[in-house]
Design a protein around this motif. Structure first.
Motif, PDB file in Angstrom:
ATOM      1  N   SER A 151       5.589   1.374  -2.591  1.00 36.47           N
ATOM      2  CA  SER A 151       6.232   2.348  -1.665  1.00 36.47           C
ATOM      3  C   SER A 151       6.320   3.962  -1.978  1.00 36.47           C
ATOM      4  O   SER A 151       5.926   4.584  -1.333  1.00 36.47           O
ATOM      5  CB  SER A 151       7.685   1.562  -1.328  1.00 36.47           C
ATOM      6  N   ARG A 152       6.786   3.991  -3.150  1.00 30.68           N
ATOM      7  CA  ARG A 152       6.976   5.358  -3.789  1.00 30.68           C
ATOM      8  C   ARG A 152       5.552   6.151  -3.952  1.00 30.68           C
ATOM      9  O   ARG A 152       5.517   7.394  -3.495  1.00 30.68           O
ATOM     10  CB  ARG A 152       7.720   5.502  -5.040  1.00 30.68           C
ATOM     11  N   GLU A 153       4.553   5.347  -4.289  1.00 30.95           N
ATOM     12  CA  GLU A 153       3.354   5.885  -4.428  1.00 30.95           C
ATOM     13  C   GLU A 153       2.746   6.597  -3.375  1.00 30.95           C
ATOM     14  O   GLU A 153       2.117   7.539  -3.369  1.00 30.95           O
ATOM     15  CB  GLU A 153       2.656   5.157  -5.364  1.00 30.95           C
ATOM     16  N   ARG A 154       2.853   5.681  -2.362  1.00 27.39           N
ATOM     17  CA  ARG A 154       2.086   5.974  -1.015  1.00 27.39           C
ATOM     18  C   ARG A 154       2.927   6.911  -0.512  1.00 27.39           C
ATOM     19  O   ARG A 154       2.194   7.966  -0.034  1.00 27.39           O
ATOM     20  CB  ARG A 154       2.187   4.599  -0.169  1.00 27.39           C
ATOM     21  N   GLU A 155       4.161   7.351  -0.638  1.00 26.89           N
ATOM     22  CA  GLU A 155       4.810   8.381  -0.047  1.00 26.89           C
ATOM     23  C   GLU A 155       4.386   9.718  -1.004  1.00 26.89           C
ATOM     24  O   GLU A 155       4.294  10.611  -0.226  1.00 26.89           O
ATOM     25  CB  GLU A 155       6.383   8.066  -0.086  1.00 26.89           C
ATOM     26  N   ALA A 156       4.388   9.627  -2.203  1.00 29.63           N
ATOM     27  CA  ALA A 156       4.286  10.625  -3.088  1.00 29.63           C
ATOM     28  C   ALA A 156       2.824  11.332  -2.858  1.00 29.63           C
ATOM     29  O   ALA A 156       2.443  12.382  -2.757  1.00 29.63           O
ATOM     30  CB  ALA A 156       4.620  10.435  -4.458  1.00 29.63           C
TER      31      ALA A 156
ATOM     32  N   ALA B 280       2.783   9.018   3.353  1.00 30.70           N
ATOM     33  CA  ALA B 280       3.228   8.041   4.202  1.00 30.70           C
ATOM     34  C   ALA B 280       4.519   7.518   4.039  1.00 30.70           C
ATOM     35  O   ALA B 280       5.104   6.858   3.311  1.00 30.70           O
ATOM     36  CB  ALA B 280       2.231   6.920   4.266  1.00 30.70           C
ATOM     37  N   ARG B 281       5.643   8.031   4.918  1.00 31.97           N
ATOM     38  CA  ARG B 281       6.906   7.469   4.860  1.00 31.97           C
ATOM     39  C   ARG B 281       7.220   6.390   5.578  1.00 31.97           C
ATOM     40  O   ARG B 281       7.083   6.092   6.677  1.00 31.97           O
ATOM     41  CB  ARG B 281       7.904   8.229   5.275  1.00 31.97           C
ATOM     42  N   PRO B 282       7.162   5.086   4.876  1.00 31.33           N
ATOM     43  CA  PRO B 282       7.248   3.853   5.439  1.00 31.33           C
ATOM     44  C   PRO B 282       8.424   3.275   6.229  1.00 31.33           C
ATOM     45  O   PRO B 282       9.481   3.665   5.828  1.00 31.33           O
ATOM     46  CB  PRO B 282       6.924   2.600   4.195  1.00 31.33           C
ATOM     47  N   ALA B 283       8.173   2.709   7.163  1.00 29.48           N
ATOM     48  CA  ALA B 283       9.374   2.341   8.095  1.00 29.48           C
ATOM     49  C   ALA B 283      10.137   0.920   7.085  1.00 29.48           C
ATOM     50  O   ALA B 283       9.450   0.000   6.943  1.00 29.48           O
ATOM     51  CB  ALA B 283       8.839   1.764   9.271  1.00 29.48           C
ATOM     52  N   ARG B 284      11.534   0.999   7.270  1.00 23.25           N
ATOM     53  CA  ARG B 284      12.165  -0.088   6.486  1.00 23.25           C
ATOM     54  C   ARG B 284      12.513  -1.025   7.488  1.00 23.25           C
ATOM     55  O   ARG B 284      12.788  -0.715   8.708  1.00 23.25           O
ATOM     56  CB  ARG B 284      13.444   0.534   5.930  1.00 23.25           C
ATOM     57  N   PRO B 285      12.898  -2.161   6.869  1.00 23.59           N
ATOM     58  CA  PRO B 285      12.628  -2.852   5.733  1.00 23.59           C
ATOM     59  C   PRO B 285      11.151  -3.359   5.235  1.00 23.59           C
ATOM     60  O   PRO B 285      10.891  -3.609   4.267  1.00 23.59           O
ATOM     61  CB  PRO B 285      13.730  -4.054   5.402  1.00 23.59           C
ATOM     62  N   GLY B 286      10.032  -3.522   6.356  1.00 24.48           N
ATOM     63  CA  GLY B 286       9.055  -3.746   5.808  1.00 24.48           C
ATOM     64  C   GLY B 286       8.038  -2.914   5.412  1.00 24.48           C
ATOM     65  O   GLY B 286       6.901  -2.612   6.256  1.00 24.48           O
ATOM     66  N   VAL B 287       8.271  -2.277   4.106  1.00 28.63           N
ATOM     67  CA  VAL B 287       7.603  -0.967   3.610  1.00 28.63           C
ATOM     68  C   VAL B 287       6.171  -1.108   3.326  1.00 28.63           C
ATOM     69  O   VAL B 287       5.608  -0.271   3.278  1.00 28.63           O
ATOM     70  CB  VAL B 287       8.366  -0.566   2.419  1.00 28.63           C
ATOM     71  N   LEU B 288       5.667  -2.523   3.216  1.00 31.21           N
ATOM     72  CA  LEU B 288       4.265  -2.694   2.933  1.00 31.21           C
ATOM     73  C   LEU B 288       3.478  -3.083   4.189  1.00 31.21           C
ATOM     74  O   LEU B 288       2.457  -3.489   4.057  1.00 31.21           O
ATOM     75  CB  LEU B 288       4.087  -3.741   1.932  1.00 31.21           C
ATOM     76  N   ARG B 289       4.238  -3.141   5.394  1.00 35.26           N
ATOM     77  CA  ARG B 289       3.394  -3.422   6.607  1.00 35.26           C
ATOM     78  C   ARG B 289       2.201  -2.757   6.800  1.00 35.26           C
ATOM     79  O   ARG B 289       1.932  -1.614   6.534  1.00 35.26           O
ATOM     80  CB  ARG B 289       4.537  -3.217   7.882  1.00 35.26           C
ATOM     81  N   GLY B 290       1.173  -3.631   6.965  1.00 33.65           N
ATOM     82  CA  GLY B 290      -0.083  -3.315   7.319  1.00 33.65           C
ATOM     83  C   GLY B 290      -0.891  -3.026   5.977  1.00 33.65           C
ATOM     84  O   GLY B 290      -2.112  -2.626   5.923  1.00 33.65           O
ATOM     85  N   LEU B 291      -0.518  -2.921   4.864  1.00 31.51           N
ATOM     86  CA  LEU B 291      -1.244  -2.612   3.614  1.00 31.51           C
ATOM     87  C   LEU B 291      -2.095  -3.717   2.865  1.00 31.51           C
ATOM     88  O   LEU B 291      -1.466  -4.919   3.270  1.00 31.51           O
ATOM     89  CB  LEU B 291      -0.310  -2.257   2.474  1.00 31.51           C
ATOM     90  N   ARG B 292      -3.095  -3.538   2.696  1.00 30.23           N
ATOM     91  CA  ARG B 292      -3.992  -4.648   2.342  1.00 30.23           C
ATOM     92  C   ARG B 292      -4.004  -4.731   0.514  1.00 30.23           C
ATOM     93  O   ARG B 292      -4.445  -3.694  -0.005  1.00 30.23           O
ATOM     94  CB  ARG B 292      -5.468  -4.382   2.735  1.00 30.23           C
ATOM     95  N   VAL B 293      -3.536  -5.928   0.083  1.00 32.68           N
ATOM     96  CA  VAL B 293      -3.310  -5.983  -1.466  1.00 32.68           C
ATOM     97  C   VAL B 293      -4.152  -7.082  -1.934  1.00 32.68           C
ATOM     98  O   VAL B 293      -4.246  -8.018  -1.399  1.00 32.68           O
ATOM     99  CB  VAL B 293      -1.774  -6.381  -1.748  1.00 32.68           C
ATOM    100  N   ALA B 294      -5.084  -6.636  -3.055  1.00 31.77           N
ATOM    101  CA  ALA B 294      -5.744  -7.866  -3.497  1.00 31.77           C
ATOM    102  C   ALA B 294      -5.259  -7.953  -4.917  1.00 31.77           C
ATOM    103  O   ALA B 294      -5.158  -7.267  -5.649  1.00 31.77           O
ATOM    104  CB  ALA B 294      -7.194  -7.327  -3.761  1.00 31.77           C
ATOM    105  N   ILE B 295      -4.889  -9.310  -5.167  1.00 36.41           N
ATOM    106  CA  ILE B 295      -4.259  -9.704  -6.504  1.00 36.41           C
ATOM    107  C   ILE B 295      -5.590 -10.314  -7.348  1.00 36.41           C
ATOM    108  O   ILE B 295      -6.101 -11.161  -6.776  1.00 36.41           O
ATOM    109  CB  ILE B 295      -3.038 -10.602  -6.405  1.00 36.41           C
ATOM    110  N   VAL B 296      -5.885  -9.668  -8.472  1.00 36.32           N
ATOM    111  CA  VAL B 296      -7.363 -10.324  -8.873  1.00 36.32           C
ATOM    112  C   VAL B 296      -6.967 -10.864 -10.377  1.00 36.32           C
ATOM    113  O   VAL B 296      -6.455 -10.211 -11.118  1.00 36.32           O
ATOM    114  CB  VAL B 296      -8.129  -9.023  -9.237  1.00 36.32           C
ATOM    115  N   GLY B 297      -7.390 -12.291 -10.840  1.00 31.85           N
ATOM    116  CA  GLY B 297      -7.201 -12.624 -11.945  1.00 31.85           C
ATOM    117  C   GLY B 297      -6.745 -13.961 -12.150  1.00 31.85           C
ATOM    118  O   GLY B 297      -6.881 -14.638 -11.323  1.00 31.85           O
ATOM    119  N   ASP B 298      -6.025 -14.094 -13.143  1.00 30.32           N
ATOM    120  CA  ASP B 298      -5.668 -15.305 -13.497  1.00 30.32           C
ATOM    121  C   ASP B 298      -4.194 -15.840 -12.548  1.00 30.32           C
ATOM    122  O   ASP B 298      -3.156 -15.510 -12.993  1.00 30.32           O
ATOM    123  CB  ASP B 298      -5.233 -15.633 -15.103  1.00 30.32           C
TER     124      ASP B 298
END
Ligand code: NCD
Length: 324
Positions: A150-155, A159-177
């Motif tokens: 949230s802070r990195e995207r703003e900095a 992109a000041r995210p709407a609360r409380p769903g601050v990651l809405r619409g972001l695509r996150v890939a979790i890779v590995g074990d």
């Protein structure tokens, strides 16, 4: 935050996660002061009880408690009376008898923090904070990761995210074990609660046996996914939890799933790369990628102290103003 313990992300809910993140903003500011300390937890005692190896999580919790002016006691399983045959319960009750207000618990077995919380509920009622239990959960890692995104995207992008769903619409890939990762479990819960779309990217052997109920998509093709992600979250191969041979060779893993320098060129211009640490350079991430501006790995560590201050304050604070 409603309960006395933080055992998993579901203890918090969206509003609880948001409350932690808002308060962590204040504590980032405290951390920048010449004397980064507030009196909020003066008179409270926080014990870090680590039965499994840790560098950043233990030091981060201890730094957080000290910045709130709590007294800190450190217990290390490997040099304790457990080696003389004392049971875990007796060890916990012994420490509680010294007057601890919170136990920060890391253990190699899933469920130990919940068990400790049960014993403490009957013996004075100290709080338990789960600092990682087996392959189950690591809630403060997930909180600091949500906060960092949230802070990195703003900095970086304003992109000041709407609360409380601050990651809405972001695509996150979790890779590995993912199979052996408590970080993945807590992060899937936290990222999805805040509205992110999650893809798990791993060889089939390193996915959990069942993903029923997980709000995720699965991919085995990292190259196709990288250009579309806002966040690439890499995980270490958790060899200490592997009971079988899950991969042909490390070289093949790096070639198929590692974030090599070549692969990093596929990342979009606004993508950030994250990792809970410890990183293994040359395996899940190339050294030059870890050290490049796309990586926010050290920012995660820095934010971890503020986030853990927020959690300790919410669980142990009197609700009075944070103080000077
Ligand atoms: C993680 C852990 O211990 O679960 N590290 C951490 O706490 N930052 C991940 C890992 O060990 O790979």
């Amino acid at each position: 935050m409603s309960g006395r313990h933080l055992l998993g992300i579901t203890d918090l809910g969206v509003d609880g996660i948001d409350e932690v993140m808002r308060l962590a903003d204040t504590f980032v500011e405290v951390g920048r002061r010449p004397i980064p300390r507030v009196p909020a937890l003066r008179g409270k005692t926080v014990v870090s009880t680590f039965f499994e190896d840790s560098t950043r999580t233990r030091l981060s919790f201890e730094a957080a408690a000290k910045r709130l002016s709590a007294d800190v006691m450190t217990f290390t399983g490997s040099s304790s009376s457990l080696n003389k045959g004392e049971s875990l319960r007796d060890t916990v009750l012994t420490i509680a008898a010294m007057g601890a207000d919170a136990f920060v618990v890391r253990h190699g077995c899933a469920g130990v923090p919940a068990q400790v919380a049960g014993w403490l509920d009957q013996a004075g009622g100290a709080s338990v904070l789960n600092a990682g239990d087996g392959a189950h959960e690591h809630p403060t890692q997930a909180l600091l990761d949500c906060f960092t995104i949230s802070r990195e995207r703003e900095a970086r992008f304003g992109a000041r995210p709407a609360r409380p769903g601050v990651l809405r619409g972001l695509r996150v890939a979790i890779v590995g074990d993912i199979r052996h990762s408590r970080v993945a479990r807590s992060n899937v819960l936290a990222f999805s609660a805040l509205g992110a779309e999650i893809s798990l990217v791993a060889p089939a052997t390193l996915l959990p046996p069942s993903l029923a109920g997980w709000p995720v998509e699965v991919s085995h093709d990292i190259d196709a996914l990288l250009p579309k992600c806002d966040v690439v979250y890499l995980l270490r191969l958790q060899n200490e939890r592997m009971t079988e041979q899950f991969l042909p060779t490390l070289r093949e893993y790096t070639a198929t799933y590692g974030l090599t320098a070549e692969r990093a060129r596929l990342l979009g211009p606004s993508t950030i790369v994250m990792h809970p640490g410890p990183i293994r350079r040359g395996i899940e991430i190339a050294a030059e990628v870890a050290d490049s501006p796309v990586s926010v790995i050290t920012t995660q560590v820095a934010n971890g102290v503020a986030v853990r201050m927020a959690v300790l304050y919410l669980l142990l604070g009197s609700g009075a103003p944070i103080g000077a």
